[in-house]
Design a protein around this motif. Structure first.
Motif, short mmCIF file in Angstrom:
data_model
loop_
_atom_site.label_atom_id
_atom_site.label_comp_id
_atom_site.label_asym_id
_atom_site.label_seq_id
_atom_site.Cartn_x
_atom_site.Cartn_y
_atom_site.Cartn_z
N LEU A 6 26.16 -110.97 59.49
CA LEU A 6 26.39 -110.00 58.43
C LEU A 6 27.08 -108.75 58.96
N ALA A 7 26.67 -108.29 60.14
CA ALA A 7 27.30 -107.11 60.74
C ALA A 7 28.77 -107.38 61.06
N LEU A 8 29.08 -108.56 61.58
CA LEU A 8 30.48 -108.91 61.87
C LEU A 8 31.32 -108.98 60.60
N ILE A 9 30.75 -109.54 59.55
CA ILE A 9 31.47 -109.63 58.28
C ILE A 9 31.76 -108.23 57.73
N ILE A 14 35.61 -103.73 56.92
CA ILE A 14 35.98 -102.33 57.13
C ILE A 14 37.34 -102.24 57.82
N ILE A 15 37.54 -103.06 58.84
CA ILE A 15 38.82 -103.07 59.54
C ILE A 15 39.95 -103.46 58.59
N LEU A 79 39.45 -114.38 61.61
CA LEU A 79 38.15 -114.06 62.20
C LEU A 79 37.04 -114.11 61.13
N GLN A 80 37.33 -113.63 59.94
CA GLN A 80 36.34 -113.69 58.86
C GLN A 80 35.99 -115.13 58.52
#
Length: 86
Positions: A6-9, A14-15, A79-80
Motif C-alpha cells: 500500500l505504501a509503494l502504491i 504521488i510521484i 512499477l505500479q
C-alpha cells in the motif's frame, strides 16, 4: 506485506502526480521560480534525469519538446503494475 504494498502504491501515485504537476508548471514560466515549483522539480528530478539520459542515448533528446515525462509516466505505470501483481 500489505502495508508495504500500500505504501509503494501511494508513493508511486504521488510521484505520478508530481510529474504531471511538473509538466503543467512548464507551461507557466512565471511560476517556475516559486518554492512549490522548486519542490516539485527536486522530487521529480531523480526520475526525470535517467529518462532524459535514455532518450539522449536513443537520439530522441534533441528538440524543443521534452519527452522524458512520457517515459517517466510509462516507467511509474510499469512499477505500479508490478506492485499490483505482487
Amino acid at each position: 506485506m500489505y502495508t508495504i504494498k500500500l505504501a509503494l502504491i501511494v508513493l508511486l501515485r504521488i510521484i505520478d502526480s508530481l510529474i504531471l504537476v511538473r509538466v503543467l508548471l512548464s507551461f507557466f514560466p512565471t511560476l517556475q521560480s516559486s518554492k512549490i515549483s522548486y519542490f516539485v522539480y527536486q522530487m521529480t528530478e531523480p526520475i526525470m534525469a535517467p529518462c532524459r539520459a535514455i532518450l539522449d542515448k536513443l537520439g530522441l533528446g534533441m528538440g524543443m519538446i521534452d519527452f522524458s515525462p512520457i517515459l517517466a509516466f510509462l516507467f511509474v505505470n510499469l512499477l505500479q503494475n508490478l506492485v499490483y501483481a505482487i
